[in-house]
Design a protein around this motif. Sequence first.
Motif, short mmCIF file in Angstrom:
data_model
loop_
_atom_site.label_atom_id
_atom_site.label_comp_id
_atom_site.label_asym_id
_atom_site.label_seq_id
_atom_site.Cartn_x
_atom_site.Cartn_y
_atom_site.Cartn_z
N LEU A 101 -6.09 3.65 6.11
CA LEU A 101 -4.65 3.94 6.09
C LEU A 101 -4.41 5.40 5.73
CD1 LEU A 101 -3.30 0.72 4.30
CD2 LEU A 101 -3.19 1.25 6.74
N ASP A 102 -5.21 5.91 4.80
CA ASP A 102 -5.13 7.34 4.44
C ASP A 102 -5.33 8.24 5.66
OD1 ASP A 102 -4.59 7.10 1.76
OD2 ASP A 102 -6.70 7.17 1.14
N ARG A 103 -6.25 7.79 6.52
CA ARG A 103 -6.52 8.58 7.72
C ARG A 103 -5.37 8.51 8.72
NH1 ARG A 103 -11.50 6.45 10.48
NH2 ARG A 103 -10.67 7.83 12.09
N GLY A 104 -4.37 7.69 8.42
CA GLY A 104 -3.19 7.62 9.28
C GLY A 104 -3.30 6.63 10.43
N LEU A 105 -4.35 5.81 10.42
CA LEU A 105 -4.47 4.82 11.50
C LEU A 105 -3.51 3.66 11.26
CD1 LEU A 105 -8.33 4.63 12.16
CD2 LEU A 105 -6.63 6.31 12.90
N ARG A 106 -2.80 3.26 12.32
CA ARG A 106 -1.82 2.18 12.19
C ARG A 106 -1.81 1.33 13.45
NH1 ARG A 106 -1.77 4.54 7.96
NH2 ARG A 106 -0.01 5.35 6.76
N THR A 107 -1.78 0.00 13.27
CA THR A 107 -1.47 -0.85 14.42
C THR A 107 0.05 -0.83 14.61
OG1 THR A 107 -1.67 -2.63 12.82
CG2 THR A 107 -3.45 -2.41 14.44
N GLY A 108 0.51 -1.37 15.72
CA GLY A 108 1.93 -1.28 16.07
C GLY A 108 2.88 -1.78 14.99
N ASP A 109 2.49 -2.86 14.30
CA ASP A 109 3.38 -3.47 13.31
C ASP A 109 3.64 -2.58 12.10
OD1 ASP A 109 0.55 -3.99 12.96
OD2 ASP A 109 1.11 -5.15 11.19
N ILE A 110 2.74 -1.65 11.81
CA ILE A 110 2.93 -0.78 10.64
C ILE A 110 3.08 0.69 11.05
CG2 ILE A 110 1.86 -2.22 8.86
CD1 ILE A 110 -0.79 -0.80 9.35
N TYR A 111 3.25 0.89 12.34
CA TYR A 111 3.35 2.26 12.85
C TYR A 111 4.66 2.93 12.41
CZ TYR A 111 3.94 6.09 16.12
OH TYR A 111 4.16 7.32 16.67
N THR A 112 4.56 4.15 11.94
CA THR A 112 5.76 4.97 11.73
C THR A 112 5.46 6.35 12.31
OG1 THR A 112 4.90 5.43 9.52
CG2 THR A 112 6.74 3.88 9.65
N TYR A 143 0.87 -1.18 0.00
CA TYR A 143 0.00 0.00 0.00
C TYR A 143 0.90 1.23 0.00
CZ TYR A 143 -4.21 -2.70 0.82
OH TYR A 143 -5.25 -3.55 0.66
N PRO A 144 0.64 2.18 -0.91
CA PRO A 144 1.52 3.35 -1.01
C PRO A 144 1.66 4.05 0.35
CG PRO A 144 -0.40 3.55 -2.49
CD PRO A 144 -0.45 2.19 -1.90
N VAL A 189 10.53 -1.02 -3.51
CA VAL A 189 9.24 -1.67 -3.26
C VAL A 189 8.01 -0.85 -3.66
CG1 VAL A 189 10.03 -3.21 -1.43
CG2 VAL A 189 9.31 -0.88 -0.85
N ALA A 190 8.18 0.44 -3.95
CA ALA A 190 7.01 1.27 -4.28
C ALA A 190 6.25 0.65 -5.44
CB ALA A 190 7.46 2.69 -4.63
N GLY A 191 4.95 0.50 -5.28
CA GLY A 191 4.13 -0.04 -6.36
C GLY A 191 4.16 -1.55 -6.46
N LEU A 192 4.80 -2.20 -5.51
CA LEU A 192 4.90 -3.66 -5.56
C LEU A 192 3.53 -4.33 -5.58
CD1 LEU A 192 6.99 -6.10 -5.26
CD2 LEU A 192 6.19 -6.19 -2.91
N ASP A 193 3.34 -5.26 -6.51
CA ASP A 193 2.09 -6.00 -6.60
C ASP A 193 2.41 -7.35 -7.23
OD1 ASP A 193 -0.38 -7.07 -7.12
OD2 ASP A 193 -1.09 -5.44 -8.40
N LEU A 194 2.70 -8.33 -6.37
CA LEU A 194 2.98 -9.65 -6.92
C LEU A 194 2.11 -10.69 -6.25
CD1 LEU A 194 4.99 -11.70 -5.07
CD2 LEU A 194 6.62 -9.91 -5.57
N LEU A 195 1.98 -11.81 -6.94
CA LEU A 195 1.12 -12.88 -6.44
C LEU A 195 1.91 -14.18 -6.43
CD1 LEU A 195 -1.74 -14.01 -5.69
CD2 LEU A 195 -2.06 -14.42 -8.14
N SER A 216 4.80 -5.27 6.50
CA SER A 216 4.32 -6.09 7.60
C SER A 216 3.56 -7.29 7.12
CB SER A 216 3.41 -5.29 8.52
OG SER A 216 2.82 -6.19 9.45
N ILE A 217 3.84 -8.40 7.74
CA ILE A 217 3.10 -9.63 7.46
C ILE A 217 1.66 -9.47 7.97
CG2 ILE A 217 3.73 -10.81 9.61
CD1 ILE A 217 4.42 -13.26 7.79
N GLY A 218 1.42 -8.44 8.76
CA GLY A 218 0.08 -8.17 9.30
C GLY A 218 -0.89 -7.62 8.27
N MET A 219 -0.41 -7.39 7.04
CA MET A 219 -1.26 -6.80 6.00
C MET A 219 -1.74 -7.81 4.97
SD MET A 219 -1.67 -3.64 6.60
CE MET A 219 -2.43 -3.21 5.03
#
Length: 357
Positions: free
Chosen positions: A327-338, A111-112, A125-131, A260-263
């Motif tokens: 995510l746009d609103r800036g909400l983050r759990t600890g694993d993705i917090y910056t 996610y950007p 990694v920007a724009g990464l989209d793999l399956l 994060s593996i949390g995503m």
Amino acid sequence: MTKKIAVLPGDGIGPEVTAEAVKVLERLRRDFGLKIELETAPVGGAAYDLHKHPLPDSTLTLARAADAVLLGAVGGPQYDTLPRALRPEKALLGLRAELKLFANLRPAILYPQLASASTLRPEVVAGLDLLIVRELTGDIYFGEPRGVRVRADGEREGFNTMVYAEHEVERVARVAFDAARKRRKKLCSVEKANVLETSGLWREVVIRVAKDYPEIELSHMYVDNAAMQLVRAPKQFDVIVTGNLFGDILSDEAAMLTGSIGMLPSASLDAADKGMYEPIHGSAPDIAGKGIANPLATILSVAMMLRYTLNAPVLADKIEQAVSKVLDRGLRTGDIYTEGTKKVGTKEMGDAVVTAL
Ligand code: IPM
Ligand code: MG
């Protein structure tokens, strides 16, 4: 027709993240006309505690009868000393085998908004989209013979069997080619054909199947090189198809590219697109019960369920957009917090997604 969803929360953070995904499903049922009925059952260590078995008959029967399964996570240190057949992981492997879920789809999307949460440089990694399409019911995970035996000289040795039949390779290859067709039309088959006979046959079969997909650009890569390329230049990949063991390892690596593996969600599908949906992270016993786990991978797994099994792509898009909004609103759990974002707990994150819907 009403679709039946088996909800198997499992262990560790499983119940916490599953509860948030269920909230999302309930919201879609209430306000968006999704016809579903949910039934919950224990699995993994939680089932062992109740029934002395990680995959009780009642849970397996429910999973079989359901159109789709939503699974949280299984496992915990308190179960690590149980006999192998009673460990929580066995429930997961049992469900995969019993439900014939041979194709495991593990998307790795950055996610950007989270570009700075990755340990790799943003431009890598920007724009990464793999399956990653991982074969899920064969290979050394299930191959026989297996065990620990005593040699003639009295020393013990452990042994497992890496084995793939042609039809197993063919059917997962087709899933991967079909997926590539809907994406950027590139497929990389990953194996170890320079050393392993199993991989040599794998490659032969993939090349044979490729004849039915002339528009797909097929490449082959040894797994060691693939592991390196994933961190060197991950954007060269579109779809990767690989065996069970290599896929297990590479999908964790790919997950980490995204911060994060949390995503990351996953789908495990049978030949008729019945599926089991789960976050690719584990039960994270160290943070279980604290209300801080990231529920987004599980919520995004619901989106995959809507897309692949419940035939509701519009609602799947809706969930993904809601996650993006949060995510746009800036909400983050600890694993993705910056720095500069707002740290929230599992429930707040789930509620925010439900609101964004
Ligand atoms: C996964 C997990 C499982 C696997 C474990 C928990 C058995 O690591 O889904 O990737 O090895 O397949
Ligand atoms: Mg794994």
